[in-house]
Design an enzyme around this catalytic site. Sequence first.
Site, PDB file in Angstrom:
ATOM      1  N   LYS A 173     -27.823   4.827  11.160  1.00 17.99           N
ATOM      2  CA  LYS A 173     -29.231   4.381  11.749  1.00 17.99           C
ATOM      3  C   LYS A 173     -30.412   4.497  10.767  1.00 17.99           C
ATOM      4  O   LYS A 173     -30.777   5.747  10.528  1.00 17.99           O
ATOM      5  CB  LYS A 173     -29.516   4.836  13.002  1.00 17.99           C
ATOM      6  CG  LYS A 173     -30.634   4.294  13.912  1.00 17.99           C
ATOM      7  CD  LYS A 173     -31.374   5.018  14.700  1.00 17.99           C
ATOM      8  CE  LYS A 173     -32.652   5.672  14.042  1.00 17.99           C
ATOM      9  NZ  LYS A 173     -33.811   4.785  13.616  1.00 17.99           N
ATOM     10  N   GLU A 176     -36.588   2.851  12.074  1.00 17.00           N
ATOM     11  CA  GLU A 176     -36.610   1.579  12.305  1.00 17.00           C
ATOM     12  C   GLU A 176     -37.893   0.756  11.603  1.00 17.00           C
ATOM     13  O   GLU A 176     -37.993  -0.382  11.843  1.00 17.00           O
ATOM     14  CB  GLU A 176     -37.162   1.621  14.092  1.00 17.00           C
ATOM     15  CG  GLU A 176     -38.203   2.548  14.314  1.00 17.00           C
ATOM     16  CD  GLU A 176     -37.823   3.825  14.399  1.00 17.00           C
ATOM     17  OE1 GLU A 176     -37.119   4.407  13.753  1.00 17.00           O
ATOM     18  OE2 GLU A 176     -38.568   4.782  15.311  1.00 17.00           O
ATOM     19  N   GLY A 226     -34.881  14.092   8.367  1.00 19.67           N
ATOM     20  CA  GLY A 226     -36.241  13.593   9.081  1.00 19.67           C
ATOM     21  C   GLY A 226     -37.135  14.998   9.386  1.00 19.67           C
ATOM     22  O   GLY A 226     -36.872  16.182   8.707  1.00 19.67           O
ATOM     23  N   GLY A 227     -37.843  14.835  10.519  1.00 15.74           N
ATOM     24  CA  GLY A 227     -38.641  16.061  10.809  1.00 15.74           C
ATOM     25  C   GLY A 227     -37.981  16.847  11.665  1.00 15.74           C
ATOM     26  O   GLY A 227     -37.127  16.888  12.302  1.00 15.74           O
ATOM     27  N   ILE A 228     -38.495  18.328  11.723  1.00 13.23           N
ATOM     28  CA  ILE A 228     -38.032  19.471  12.280  1.00 13.23           C
ATOM     29  C   ILE A 228     -37.913  19.040  13.809  1.00 13.23           C
ATOM     30  O   ILE A 228     -36.843  19.310  14.470  1.00 13.23           O
ATOM     31  CB  ILE A 228     -38.988  20.664  12.210  1.00 13.23           C
ATOM     32  CG1 ILE A 228     -38.726  21.331  10.940  1.00 13.23           C
ATOM     33  CG2 ILE A 228     -39.065  21.610  13.079  1.00 13.23           C
ATOM     34  CD1 ILE A 228     -39.200  22.860  10.570  1.00 13.23           C
ATOM     35  N   GLU A 229     -39.041  18.591  14.380  1.00 16.16           N
ATOM     36  CA  GLU A 229     -38.950  18.445  15.842  1.00 16.16           C
ATOM     37  C   GLU A 229     -37.648  17.614  16.019  1.00 16.16           C
ATOM     38  O   GLU A 229     -36.723  17.978  17.263  1.00 16.16           O
ATOM     39  CB  GLU A 229     -40.270  18.069  16.395  1.00 16.16           C
ATOM     40  CG  GLU A 229     -41.259  18.799  16.410  1.00 16.16           C
ATOM     41  CD  GLU A 229     -41.012  20.194  17.096  1.00 16.16           C
ATOM     42  OE1 GLU A 229     -40.097  20.551  17.750  1.00 16.16           O
ATOM     43  OE2 GLU A 229     -41.175  21.192  16.145  1.00 16.16           O
ATOM     44  N   THR A 230     -37.626  16.298  15.608  1.00 14.36           N
ATOM     45  CA  THR A 230     -36.402  15.387  15.818  1.00 14.36           C
ATOM     46  C   THR A 230     -35.042  16.236  15.408  1.00 14.36           C
ATOM     47  O   THR A 230     -34.157  15.964  16.211  1.00 14.36           O
ATOM     48  CB  THR A 230     -36.578  14.125  14.866  1.00 14.36           C
ATOM     49  OG1 THR A 230     -37.867  13.838  14.915  1.00 14.36           O
ATOM     50  CG2 THR A 230     -35.547  13.337  15.271  1.00 14.36           C
ATOM     51  N   GLY A 231     -35.138  17.069  14.315  1.00 10.39           N
ATOM     52  CA  GLY A 231     -33.925  17.681  14.074  1.00 10.39           C
ATOM     53  C   GLY A 231     -33.337  18.651  15.077  1.00 10.39           C
ATOM     54  O   GLY A 231     -32.229  18.948  15.517  1.00 10.39           O
ATOM     55  N   GLU A 248     -31.252  18.000   7.022  1.00 10.27           N
ATOM     56  CA  GLU A 248     -32.318  18.094   5.937  1.00 10.27           C
ATOM     57  C   GLU A 248     -33.696  17.766   6.591  1.00 10.27           C
ATOM     58  O   GLU A 248     -34.061  16.563   6.861  1.00 10.27           O
ATOM     59  CB  GLU A 248     -32.023  16.799   4.979  1.00 10.27           C
ATOM     60  CG  GLU A 248     -30.537  16.937   4.410  1.00 10.27           C
ATOM     61  CD  GLU A 248     -30.514  18.321   3.419  1.00 10.27           C
ATOM     62  OE1 GLU A 248     -31.424  18.782   2.805  1.00 10.27           O
ATOM     63  OE2 GLU A 248     -29.547  18.441   3.198  1.00 10.27           O
ATOM     64  N   CYS A 282     -40.569  15.537   1.040  1.00  8.97           N
ATOM     65  CA  CYS A 282     -40.100  16.500   1.812  1.00  8.97           C
ATOM     66  C   CYS A 282     -40.583  17.851   0.925  1.00  8.97           C
ATOM     67  O   CYS A 282     -40.843  18.786   1.338  1.00  8.97           O
ATOM     68  CB  CYS A 282     -38.721  16.618   2.298  1.00  8.97           C
ATOM     69  SG  CYS A 282     -37.525  16.179   0.741  1.00  8.97           S
ATOM     70  N   GLU A 383     -46.606  20.782   7.695  1.00  8.66           N
ATOM     71  CA  GLU A 383     -46.281  19.913   6.967  1.00  8.66           C
ATOM     72  C   GLU A 383     -47.278  18.606   7.175  1.00  8.66           C
ATOM     73  O   GLU A 383     -47.166  17.865   8.173  1.00  8.66           O
ATOM     74  CB  GLU A 383     -44.892  19.236   7.020  1.00  8.66           C
ATOM     75  CG  GLU A 383     -44.351  18.503   6.032  1.00  8.66           C
ATOM     76  CD  GLU A 383     -42.904  17.832   6.092  1.00  8.66           C
ATOM     77  OE1 GLU A 383     -42.569  17.502   7.440  1.00  8.66           O
ATOM     78  OE2 GLU A 383     -42.204  17.859   5.277  1.00  8.66           O
TER      79      GLU A 383
HETATM   80  N1  LIG Z   1     -35.076  17.657   3.586  1.00  8.78           N
HETATM   81  C1  LIG Z   1     -34.993  16.504   3.141  1.00  8.78           C
HETATM   82  O1  LIG Z   1     -34.349  16.187   2.178  1.00  8.78           O
HETATM   83  C2  LIG Z   1     -35.877  15.287   3.520  1.00  8.78           C
HETATM   84  C3  LIG Z   1     -35.922  14.060   2.986  1.00  8.78           C
HETATM   85  C4  LIG Z   1     -36.868  12.980   3.429  1.00  8.78           C
HETATM   86  C5  LIG Z   1     -37.700  13.351   4.459  1.00  8.78           C
HETATM   87  N2  LIG Z   1     -37.487  14.550   5.254  1.00  8.78           N
HETATM   88  C6  LIG Z   1     -38.292  14.627   6.118  1.00  8.78           C
HETATM   89  O2  LIG Z   1     -38.464  13.901   7.190  1.00  8.78           O
HETATM   90  C7  LIG Z   1     -39.977  13.655   7.832  1.00  8.78           C
HETATM   91  C8  LIG Z   1     -40.558  12.472   7.624  1.00  8.78           C
HETATM   92  O3  LIG Z   1     -39.521  11.246   8.120  1.00  8.78           O
HETATM   93  P1  LIG Z   1     -39.827  10.595   9.464  1.00  8.78           P
HETATM   94  O4  LIG Z   1     -41.182  10.867   9.964  1.00  8.78           O
HETATM   95  O5  LIG Z   1     -39.087   9.217   9.390  1.00  8.78           O
HETATM   96  O6  LIG Z   1     -38.965  11.669  10.486  1.00  8.78           O
HETATM   97  P2  LIG Z   1     -38.572  11.544  12.057  1.00  8.78           P
HETATM   98  O7  LIG Z   1     -37.932  12.780  12.455  1.00  8.78           O
HETATM   99  O8  LIG Z   1     -39.583  10.944  12.843  1.00  8.78           O
HETATM  100  O9  LIG Z   1     -37.472  10.254  11.932  1.00  8.78           O
HETATM  101  C9  LIG Z   1     -36.321  10.305  11.266  1.00  8.78           C
HETATM  102  C10 LIG Z   1     -35.164   9.506  11.940  1.00  8.78           C
HETATM  103  O10 LIG Z   1     -34.871  10.132  13.052  1.00  8.78           O
HETATM  104  C11 LIG Z   1     -34.850   8.899  13.966  1.00  8.78           C
HETATM  105  N3  LIG Z   1     -35.246   9.568  15.400  1.00  8.78           N
HETATM  106  C12 LIG Z   1     -36.249   9.771  15.968  1.00  8.78           C
HETATM  107  N4  LIG Z   1     -36.008  10.383  17.104  1.00  8.78           N
HETATM  108  C13 LIG Z   1     -34.791  10.533  17.347  1.00  8.78           C
HETATM  109  C14 LIG Z   1     -34.107  11.465  18.323  1.00  8.78           C
HETATM  110  N5  LIG Z   1     -34.271  11.750  19.505  1.00  8.78           N
HETATM  111  N6  LIG Z   1     -32.858  11.394  17.959  1.00  8.78           N
HETATM  112  C15 LIG Z   1     -31.986  10.810  16.914  1.00  8.78           C
HETATM  113  N7  LIG Z   1     -32.810  10.057  16.060  1.00  8.78           N
HETATM  114  C16 LIG Z   1     -33.941  10.150  15.870  1.00  8.78           C
HETATM  115  C17 LIG Z   1     -35.805   8.121  13.680  1.00  8.78           C
HETATM  116  O11 LIG Z   1     -35.750   6.837  14.232  1.00  8.78           O
HETATM  117  C18 LIG Z   1     -35.643   8.071  12.050  1.00  8.78           C
HETATM  118  O12 LIG Z   1     -34.492   7.369  11.911  1.00  8.78           O
HETATM  119  C19 LIG Z   1     -40.665  14.739   7.206  1.00  8.78           C
HETATM  120  O13 LIG Z   1     -40.711  15.896   7.799  1.00  8.78           O
HETATM  121  C20 LIG Z   1     -39.715  14.912   6.105  1.00  8.78           C
HETATM  122  O14 LIG Z   1     -40.214  16.372   5.233  1.00  8.78           O
HETATM  123  C21 LIG Z   1     -36.644  15.668   4.680  1.00  8.78           C
HETATM  124  C1  LIG Z   2     -35.176  14.609  -0.953  1.00  8.94           C
HETATM  125  N1  LIG Z   2     -36.216  13.736  -1.968  1.00  8.94           N
HETATM  126  C2  LIG Z   2     -37.189  14.713  -2.664  1.00  8.94           C
HETATM  127  C3  LIG Z   2     -35.631  12.742  -2.610  1.00  8.94           C
HETATM  128  C4  LIG Z   2     -37.137  13.014  -0.701  1.00  8.94           C
HETATM  129  C5  LIG Z   2     -37.936  14.137   0.067  1.00  8.94           C
HETATM  130  O1  LIG Z   2     -38.434  13.465   0.777  1.00  8.94           O
END
Ligand SMILES: NC(=O)c1ccc[n+]([C@@H]2O[C@H](COP(=O)([O-])OP(=O)(O)OC[C@H]3O[C@@H](n4cnc5c(N)ncnc54)[C@H](O)[C@@H]3O)[C@@H](O)[C@H]2O)c1
Ligand SMILES: C[N+](C)(C)CC=O
Length: 487
Positions: A173, A176, A226-231, A248, A282, A383
């Site tokens: 997925k 979106e 993605g983000g910490i809270e979603t994680g 990640e 990130c 962040e």
């Molecule tokens: N560590 C890494 O390698 C890395 C790489 C890229 C981005 N990031 C992080 O990603 C974040 C930015 O991305 P974002 O705004 O798309 O993050 P996000 O957490 O808002 O969304 C990421 C994905 O999760 C999905 N999602 C949202 N709610 C969900 C739920 N309840 N259950 C399952 N999936 C859900 C979203 O639709 C999207 O596909 C930043 O915090 C960035 O640091 C980390």
């Molecule tokens: C992992 N990287 C650096 C490619 C993208 C981070 O957002």
Amino acid sequence: MKKMFMNGEWVESSSGETREIINPYNQEVIATAAEGNEQDARFAIAAAREAFDQAAWAGIPAAERGKVVRTIAELIERDHEELAELESLDTGKTVEESRGDMDDIAGVFRYFAEMVDKDGGEIIDSPIPHSTSRVVHEPVGVCGQITPWNYPLLQASWKLAPALAAGNTLVMKPSEITPLTSVKVFELMEEAGVPAGVVNLVLGPGDSVGAELSANNDVDLISFTGGIETGKRIMQAASSNVKNLALELGGKNPNIVFADADFETAVDQAMNAVFFHAGQICSAGTRLMVEERIHDDFVNKLVDRVKNIKLGSGFDESTQMGPLISKEHLNKVAHYVENGKKEGATVAVGGDYPDDPELQKGFFYLPTVLTGCTTDMRVVQDEGFGPVITVEKFSTEAEAVRLANDSIYGLSGGVFTNDIDKAERCVRKMRMGTVWINDVNLYFPHAPWGGYKQSGVGRELGKTGLEEYQETKHIFQNLKPEPVNWF
Ligand SMILES: NC(=O)c1ccc[n+]([C@@H]2O[C@H](COP(=O)([O-])OP(=O)(O)OC[C@H]3O[C@@H](n4cnc5c(N)ncnc54)[C@H](O)[C@@H]3O)[C@@H](O)[C@H]2O)c1
Ligand SMILES: C[N+](C)(C)CC=O
């Protein structure tokens, strides 16, 4: 209309709903995509389950699987320019950056294609007489893969390539708001000959499609970027059937500059660390820490250069920084800076929306440097995910390391110095998954990527990136079976 891919078929969403995909440079609609839901996710998971249980992919000789994964790399190289332009249209990043991403992505598929048939398992020296003991690696099963909007296809490739190489089936997925290159790469995987049901793509929101992937008991592994809270939400949902978990997450990454560093290089790299893709990285070195003795000169030089960063369309060759991804994210970055000002930070440059008439339709924010920052400020701890550098001062090596580690995050960090002993002492003490000495933001398929602390769980890329998609099985054989007569 961009469709979803399930069980080898391109389909619309079961509800018939669609979503408009917006160009962040000018808010024009660039595509319409199917908007999937829980039911679509369940259908795709069932297809992946069936394909896995029938050994539709893991049952193929490893070298054959490797050939298919290599073909995906070749098709990405063939369609390199189209993919790069799609990524820039969808995310706003410069086409030059997207071209670099596509090179990296093809390299990731090639890297894992080469690993497929190299693992013959391991013979253990069994301590039990008349026995053999072996370790083999097997695929985990059905993998749920959820990706963010900032590096849509790059982050997808870090999951797709190793999952396929290891013999898993999967449901992906993408974010979106940026699905275009993911749709295209599923077309390429179909063309490369991946069997039906092995790779499935569900488009749609996180709280329905993503939540279903995280909770569904037929999914064996969930890999999320993605983000910490979603994680955290995904981690909770994944406990339903104790899924394997790979996270990640975000970062707030220190970039430490000592007075003995090469001044021009350190200034230049302090900018590279943050302003690529408007800071939506990130591992962006958004937390600049400068030794007191050179702090003022360093900031003056940095501000002079930041003033000249050229904002614009990612398709204009002179553009150095594109827009942010959405109106919502632009507002978030603007609030983040306003809060920093309230906490006592000084805007040395930027700190506002641009007034250039050509940029008014896009989600632009000026490259920003905030000085007078201290570790206890939210603007230093949170962040921001935008083109904003916070600058802190330090006076000793021990203080620099202590402040750098004062964070819930542990994704990456940088150290600039010409004293290699000092660099080594610092990076060994920095609690981060990747540390750079005299460089920033580098990654390649051969080295693992992931975070300490709340920046994540597990590692993508490298040997560990494949292992994340494998189970380890110990096979013990008694070569002289006879009754034990215990009972
Ligand atoms: N560590 C890494 O390698 C890395 C790489 C890229 C981005 N990031 C992080 O990603 C974040 C930015 O991305 P974002 O705004 O798309 O993050 P996000 O957490 O808002 O969304 C990421 C994905 O999760 C999905 N999602 C949202 N709610 C969900 C739920 N309840 N259950 C399952 N999936 C859900 C979203 O639709 C999207 O596909 C930043 O915090 C960035 O640091 C980390
Ligand atoms: C992992 N990287 C650096 C490619 C993208 C981070 O957002």
